[in-house]
Design a protein around this motif. Structure first.
Motif, short mmCIF file in Angstrom:
data_model
loop_
_atom_site.label_atom_id
_atom_site.label_comp_id
_atom_site.label_asym_id
_atom_site.label_seq_id
_atom_site.Cartn_x
_atom_site.Cartn_y
_atom_site.Cartn_z
N MET A 1 121.83 38.05 10.25
CA MET A 1 120.99 38.18 11.45
C MET A 1 119.73 38.97 11.14
SD MET A 1 120.84 37.27 14.62
CE MET A 1 120.05 37.71 16.16
N ARG A 2 119.92 40.10 10.45
CA ARG A 2 118.77 40.91 10.09
C ARG A 2 117.82 40.14 9.18
NH1 ARG A 2 121.40 46.86 8.82
NH2 ARG A 2 121.99 47.37 10.98
N SER A 3 118.40 39.34 8.26
CA SER A 3 117.58 38.55 7.35
C SER A 3 116.72 37.55 8.13
CB SER A 3 118.46 37.82 6.35
OG SER A 3 117.69 36.99 5.51
N ASN A 4 117.33 36.91 9.14
CA ASN A 4 116.59 35.95 9.95
C ASN A 4 115.46 36.63 10.71
OD1 ASN A 4 118.15 33.80 9.15
ND2 ASN A 4 119.56 33.94 10.89
N CYS A 5 115.73 37.84 11.21
CA CYS A 5 114.69 38.58 11.94
C CYS A 5 113.52 38.92 11.03
CB CYS A 5 115.28 39.87 12.54
SG CYS A 5 116.39 39.56 13.93
N ARG A 6 113.86 39.33 9.79
CA ARG A 6 112.80 39.65 8.84
C ARG A 6 111.98 38.41 8.50
NH1 ARG A 6 116.74 43.14 6.44
NH2 ARG A 6 117.28 41.51 4.94
N ALA A 9 109.72 37.57 11.42
CA ALA A 9 108.58 38.49 11.47
C ALA A 9 107.56 38.15 10.40
CB ALA A 9 109.07 39.93 11.30
N ALA A 10 108.04 37.81 9.20
CA ALA A 10 107.13 37.45 8.11
C ALA A 10 106.36 36.18 8.45
CB ALA A 10 107.93 37.27 6.82
N GLN A 11 107.04 35.20 9.06
CA GLN A 11 106.36 33.96 9.44
C GLN A 11 105.32 34.22 10.53
OE1 GLN A 11 109.53 31.31 10.53
NE2 GLN A 11 110.21 31.00 8.42
N THR A 12 105.66 35.11 11.46
CA THR A 12 104.71 35.44 12.53
C THR A 12 103.48 36.13 11.94
OG1 THR A 12 106.48 35.66 14.17
CG2 THR A 12 104.39 36.76 14.66
N ARG A 13 103.71 37.08 11.04
CA ARG A 13 102.58 37.76 10.41
C ARG A 13 101.71 36.77 9.65
NH1 ARG A 13 106.38 41.38 8.50
NH2 ARG A 13 105.90 40.74 6.37
N GLU A 47 102.11 40.86 22.90
CA GLU A 47 101.40 42.02 22.35
C GLU A 47 102.24 42.80 21.36
OE1 GLU A 47 99.76 44.51 25.32
OE2 GLU A 47 98.44 42.96 26.16
N THR A 48 103.57 42.62 21.47
CA THR A 48 104.49 43.33 20.56
C THR A 48 104.74 42.56 19.27
OG1 THR A 48 106.35 42.31 21.75
CG2 THR A 48 105.65 44.52 22.45
N ALA A 49 104.10 41.42 19.10
CA ALA A 49 104.30 40.62 17.88
C ALA A 49 103.90 41.42 16.65
CB ALA A 49 103.48 39.34 17.95
N PRO A 50 104.64 41.27 15.54
CA PRO A 50 104.30 42.02 14.32
C PRO A 50 102.98 41.53 13.75
CG PRO A 50 106.00 40.38 13.86
CD PRO A 50 105.81 40.39 15.35
N LEU A 51 102.05 42.46 13.55
CA LEU A 51 100.74 42.10 13.03
C LEU A 51 100.71 42.20 11.51
CD1 LEU A 51 98.44 43.93 15.60
CD2 LEU A 51 99.10 41.52 15.58
N PRO A 52 99.96 41.34 10.86
CA PRO A 52 99.85 41.40 9.39
C PRO A 52 99.04 42.62 8.95
CG PRO A 52 98.32 39.78 10.26
CD PRO A 52 99.15 40.24 11.42
N ARG A 53 99.30 43.06 7.74
CA ARG A 53 98.47 44.11 7.15
C ARG A 53 97.12 43.52 6.79
NH1 ARG A 53 103.31 44.30 4.60
NH2 ARG A 53 102.43 43.35 2.73
N ASN A 54 96.14 44.39 6.65
CA ASN A 54 94.80 43.91 6.29
C ASN A 54 94.79 43.17 4.96
OD1 ASN A 54 93.74 44.95 8.63
ND2 ASN A 54 92.89 46.77 7.69
N ALA A 55 95.64 43.62 4.03
CA ALA A 55 95.72 42.95 2.73
C ALA A 55 96.20 41.50 2.88
CB ALA A 55 96.64 43.72 1.80
#
Length: 201
Positions: A1-6, A9-13, A47-55
């Motif tokens: 479950m945690r893996s799917n969440c990660r 989040a990575a896909q959203t970023r 608004e709570t979506a995980p935002l990507p880093r500038n890099a």
């Protein structure tokens, strides 16, 4: 479950980074934070979506330029680097250093040539521009040197032969300490004229 969440989040970023890169490349946005906020909004994300880093945005921008601006962007970058050479020769007495997108290779048609100058008497820089009849706009800009330290320095904005030039003026001891880069939180990369000439060659 945690893996799917990660993974989610990575896909959203990634989605936000790609859209932010498009906004930067096609609409001239230069504030990475504003670009990722607008990208998330355009994608209909909360608004709570995980935002990507500038890099991550920088990486997506380079990819976008390779895919969609493969012919125009390199030519524009070369023109801007040639303009930077002229600007650095013009400001030679003030120890100029090239920074930003023109140095890093992500500059495009809406980019400015960004320089750091170094002199203990800011009035001399102003007088130098006045002496050459160059109209300019003056602002202050805040730079980060650590998580706790921020300092504001004067910035001079003007145009030369159709190219926007953005000049930040630091005291001479600023040569020994560079502000933090917004993309990677490391000291900002700054290039001498000799380094720039090598890049152009």
């Amino acid at each position: 479950m945690r893996s799917n969440c990660r993974e989610d989040a990575a896909q959203t970023r990634r989605r936000i980074a790609v859209e932010a890169a498009r906004l930067i490349a096609e609409h001239g946005m230069r504030d990475f934070h504003a670009a990722k906020r607008k990208a998330a909004q355009r994608l209909g994300l909360a608004e709570t979506a995980p935002l990507p880093r500038n890099a991550e945005i920088d990486e997506a921008l380079r990819e976008h330029q390779r895919l969609f601006q493969g012919h125009s962007q390199p030519a524009q970058l070369r023109l801007l680097r040639e303009a930077a050479i002229e600007a650095m020769r013009f400001f030679a007495r003030f120890e100029p250093r090239l920074v930003g997108a023109v140095l890093e290779g992500t500059a495009d048609a809406v980019s400015a040539v960004c320089l750091h100058l170094f002199h203990d008497n800011f009035g001399e820089v102003i007088g130098f521009l006045d002496e050459h009849g160059i109209p300019f706009e003056q602002q202050d800009r805040e730079f980060r040197f650590s998580a706790e330290l921020r300092e504001a320095f004067p910035v001079l904005l003007f145009s030369a032969a159709g190219t926007r030039v953005d000049v930040s003026v630091f005291p001479l001891d600023g040569l020994r300490r560079a502000p933090l880069d917004r993309n990677n939180e490391r000291p900002m990369r700054r290039a001498t004229l000799e380094v720039l000439l090598t890049l152009v060659d």
